[in-house]
Design a protein around this motif. Structure first.
Motif, short mmCIF file in Angstrom:
data_model
loop_
_atom_site.label_atom_id
_atom_site.label_comp_id
_atom_site.label_asym_id
_atom_site.label_seq_id
_atom_site.Cartn_x
_atom_site.Cartn_y
_atom_site.Cartn_z
N SER A 117 -7.05 22.31 46.25
CA SER A 117 -5.73 22.45 45.63
C SER A 117 -5.84 23.24 44.33
N THR A 118 -4.80 23.95 44.01
CA THR A 118 -4.76 24.69 42.75
C THR A 118 -4.29 23.77 41.63
N LEU A 119 -4.45 24.22 40.41
CA LEU A 119 -3.97 23.47 39.25
C LEU A 119 -2.45 23.30 39.34
N LEU A 120 -1.76 24.30 39.85
CA LEU A 120 -0.31 24.19 40.02
C LEU A 120 0.03 23.01 40.92
N GLN A 121 -0.73 22.82 41.99
CA GLN A 121 -0.50 21.69 42.89
C GLN A 121 -0.81 20.36 42.21
N VAL A 122 -1.82 20.33 41.34
CA VAL A 122 -2.13 19.13 40.55
C VAL A 122 -0.95 18.81 39.64
N MET A 123 -0.41 19.84 38.96
CA MET A 123 0.72 19.64 38.06
C MET A 123 1.95 19.15 38.82
N GLU A 124 2.17 19.70 40.01
CA GLU A 124 3.30 19.27 40.84
C GLU A 124 3.15 17.81 41.25
N ALA A 125 1.93 17.40 41.60
CA ALA A 125 1.68 16.01 41.98
C ALA A 125 1.94 15.08 40.79
N ALA A 126 1.50 15.48 39.61
CA ALA A 126 1.74 14.67 38.41
C ALA A 126 3.23 14.57 38.11
N ALA A 127 3.96 15.67 38.28
CA ALA A 127 5.40 15.68 38.02
C ALA A 127 6.15 14.81 39.03
N VAL A 128 5.67 14.73 40.26
CA VAL A 128 6.30 13.85 41.25
C VAL A 128 6.08 12.40 40.88
N GLU A 129 4.87 12.07 40.46
CA GLU A 129 4.54 10.69 40.11
C GLU A 129 5.24 10.22 38.84
N LYS A 130 5.30 11.09 37.82
CA LYS A 130 5.90 10.72 36.54
C LYS A 130 6.74 11.89 36.02
N PRO A 131 7.93 12.09 36.62
CA PRO A 131 8.74 13.27 36.25
C PRO A 131 9.22 13.28 34.80
N ASN A 132 9.43 12.12 34.19
CA ASN A 132 9.89 12.08 32.80
C ASN A 132 8.83 12.54 31.82
#
Length: 194
Positions: A117-132
């Motif tokens: 996975s790319t860093l962008l995909q890591v960031m997207e996963a983090a944003a899904v888990e804790k969007p605020n």
């Protein structure tokens, strides 16, 4: 640089093209093309712009001859023909840090993503888990997506601010759309100034 790098990984293609085209005229000193090409071969290029710049040097030909590249005959080690991505999950620690503007913050999370996975995909996963906390925005560029805002804190050219990405304290040499963290990596997005 002593390791064969000319500028950074993104400038290598243009530098190799220039040195290759002017080798008969370039007399100040010899350059070790083998060492420079080993840097290029060890990198996995994914951005079209970077590939377009390095391809002529790799092929030793013009752009017109590049159509003869046969990825099917390759062993999978060529940077333009990467092997398929494995599906095993990896764990990446991701932090966002601001000590520069407004109220300081330092948030960290751990996400599980497929290997490769790319860093962008890591960031997207983090944003899904804790969007605020881990929400972010990107803008498209010819080099891939550029992060312009994290946690509602936007970079600003007038203020000379940007989001810098680090791994083990070292600035990443690739963008978020191409950098692939390894299992156990700790990636930091630090609001910075230049």
């Amino acid at each position: 640089k002593g390791n064969g790098m000319i500028g950074n990984i993104y400038s290598m293609g243009l530098a190799l093209q220039a040195l290759g085209a002017t080798s008969t005229f370039y007399a100040p000193r010899e350059w070790d093309c083998t060492q420079a090409f080993s840097v290029v071969y060890s990198h996995e290029y994914r951005q079209p712009m970077a590939i377009a710049q390095v391809l002529p040097a790799l092929m030793g030909r013009s752009y017109l001859d590049a159509a003869s590249l046969d990825c099917n005959a390759n062993t999978g080690t060529h940077p333009l023909c990467p092997p398929p991505l494995p599906a095993a999950p990896i764990i990446v620690v991701y932090s966002i840090i601001n000590e520069l503007r407004g109220e300081p913050f330092d948030f960290t999370t751990q996400v599980t993503v497929p290997a490769g996975s790319t860093l962008l995909q890591v960031m997207e996963a983090a944003a899904v888990e804790k969007p605020n906390i881990f929400s972010f925005q990107t803008e498209p560029t010819s080099w891939g997506p550029m992060v312009v805002s994290i946690h509602r804190l936007a970079a600003n050219a007038d203020d000379r601010t940007y989001w810098q990405f680090l791994s083990s304290g070292n600035a990443l040499q690739e963008g978020v759309g191409t950098y692939k963290p390894q299992d156990g990596s700790h990636i930091q997005a630090v609001f910075s100034t230049y």
